[in-house]
Design a protein around this motif. Structure first.
Motif, PDB file in Angstrom:
ATOM      1  N   THR A   2       0.966  -1.255   0.252  1.00  0.00           N
ATOM      2  CA  THR A   2      -0.107  -0.086  -0.105  1.00  0.00           C
ATOM      3  C   THR A   2       0.937   1.164   0.011  1.00  0.00           C
ATOM      4  O   THR A   2       0.704   2.222  -0.761  1.00  0.00           O
ATOM      5  N   ALA A   5       2.313   1.904  -3.559  1.00  0.00           N
ATOM      6  CA  ALA A   5       1.249   2.023  -4.525  1.00  0.00           C
ATOM      7  C   ALA A   5       0.915   3.541  -4.038  1.00  0.00           C
ATOM      8  O   ALA A   5       0.855   4.414  -5.038  1.00  0.00           O
ATOM      9  N   ASP A   6       0.933   4.026  -2.656  1.00  0.00           N
ATOM     10  CA  ASP A   6       0.574   5.664  -2.392  1.00  0.00           C
ATOM     11  C   ASP A   6       1.563   6.377  -3.078  1.00  0.00           C
ATOM     12  O   ASP A   6       1.291   7.585  -3.594  1.00  0.00           O
ATOM     13  N   ARG A   9       1.418   6.644  -6.794  1.00  0.00           N
ATOM     14  CA  ARG A   9       0.118   7.421  -7.021  1.00  0.00           C
ATOM     15  C   ARG A   9       0.509   8.869  -6.952  1.00  0.00           C
ATOM     16  O   ARG A   9       0.268   9.884  -7.705  1.00  0.00           O
ATOM     17  N   GLN A  10       1.094   9.202  -5.794  1.00  0.00           N
ATOM     18  CA  GLN A  10       1.526  10.742  -5.638  1.00  0.00           C
ATOM     19  C   GLN A  10       2.603  11.285  -6.608  1.00  0.00           C
ATOM     20  O   GLN A  10       2.284  12.395  -7.118  1.00  0.00           O
ATOM     21  N   ILE A  12       2.791  10.132  -9.881  1.00  0.00           N
ATOM     22  CA  ILE A  12       2.118  10.302 -10.979  1.00  0.00           C
ATOM     23  C   ILE A  12       1.198  11.738 -10.870  1.00  0.00           C
ATOM     24  O   ILE A  12       1.466  12.636 -11.828  1.00  0.00           O
ATOM     25  N   ASP A  13       0.682  12.020  -9.589  1.00  0.00           N
ATOM     26  CA  ASP A  13      -0.299  13.129  -9.620  1.00  0.00           C
ATOM     27  C   ASP A  13       0.466  14.442  -9.795  1.00  0.00           C
ATOM     28  O   ASP A  13       0.340  15.346 -10.346  1.00  0.00           O
ATOM     29  N   ARG A  30      -2.477   5.822 -13.697  1.00  0.00           N
ATOM     30  CA  ARG A  30      -3.445   5.541 -12.635  1.00  0.00           C
ATOM     31  C   ARG A  30      -4.296   4.469 -12.561  1.00  0.00           C
ATOM     32  O   ARG A  30      -4.357   3.720 -11.770  1.00  0.00           O
ATOM     33  N   ASN A  31      -4.685   4.254 -14.224  1.00  0.00           N
ATOM     34  CA  ASN A  31      -5.518   3.279 -14.327  1.00  0.00           C
ATOM     35  C   ASN A  31      -5.001   1.812 -14.070  1.00  0.00           C
ATOM     36  O   ASN A  31      -5.425   0.775 -13.308  1.00  0.00           O
ATOM     37  N   LEU A  33      -2.366   1.412 -12.091  1.00  0.00           N
ATOM     38  CA  LEU A  33      -2.008   1.326 -10.705  1.00  0.00           C
ATOM     39  C   LEU A  33      -3.216   0.679 -10.189  1.00  0.00           C
ATOM     40  O   LEU A  33      -3.130   0.098  -9.094  1.00  0.00           O
ATOM     41  N   ALA A  34      -4.245   1.324 -10.330  1.00  0.00           N
ATOM     42  CA  ALA A  34      -5.498   0.877  -9.469  1.00  0.00           C
ATOM     43  C   ALA A  34      -5.783  -0.666  -9.978  1.00  0.00           C
ATOM     44  O   ALA A  34      -6.412  -1.090  -9.033  1.00  0.00           O
ATOM     45  N   THR A  37      -3.459  -2.346  -7.782  1.00  0.00           N
ATOM     46  CA  THR A  37      -3.810  -2.766  -6.300  1.00  0.00           C
ATOM     47  C   THR A  37      -5.038  -3.409  -5.933  1.00  0.00           C
ATOM     48  O   THR A  37      -5.096  -3.877  -4.872  1.00  0.00           O
TER      49      THR A  37
END
Length: 87
Positions: A2, A5-6, A9-10, A12-13, A30-31, A33-34, A37
């Motif tokens: 987790t 993955a977080d 994601r951060q 990427i954002d 993001r897709n 990665l989603a 996860t």
């Protein structure tokens, strides 16, 4: 996993926000990665392969110019860490 993955994601954002990652590329990553996860949460066996595919996608998007090379190195490192936690 987790935490890794977080972090991914951060990154990427942040990359989309700063313009180092094109918006469409950010959405794509993001897709992926989603999905990864979600598979991990469901205990599916293909998580390591999905993590490898994410890392390869980052490399491909760098080659296409959708991610700057410098920022891409950060994303690749984060993807490697994610893959290592998925094993």
């Amino acid at each position: 996993m987790t935490e890794a993955a977080d972090r991914m994601r951060q990154l990427i954002d942040d990359g989309v926000r700063t313009g180092e990652v094109r918006e469409d590329v950010g959405l794509d990553l993001r897709n992926v990665l989603a999905n990864l996860t979600r598979s991990a949460a469901e205990g599916q066996a293909d998580v390591p392969a999905q993590a490898t595919a994410l890392r390869e996608k980052v490399t491909r998007r760098i080659d296409e110019g959708g991610i700057t090379a410098a920022y891409g190195r950060q994303l690749e490192a984060a993807a490697r860490k994610l893959a290592a936690t998925a094993v």
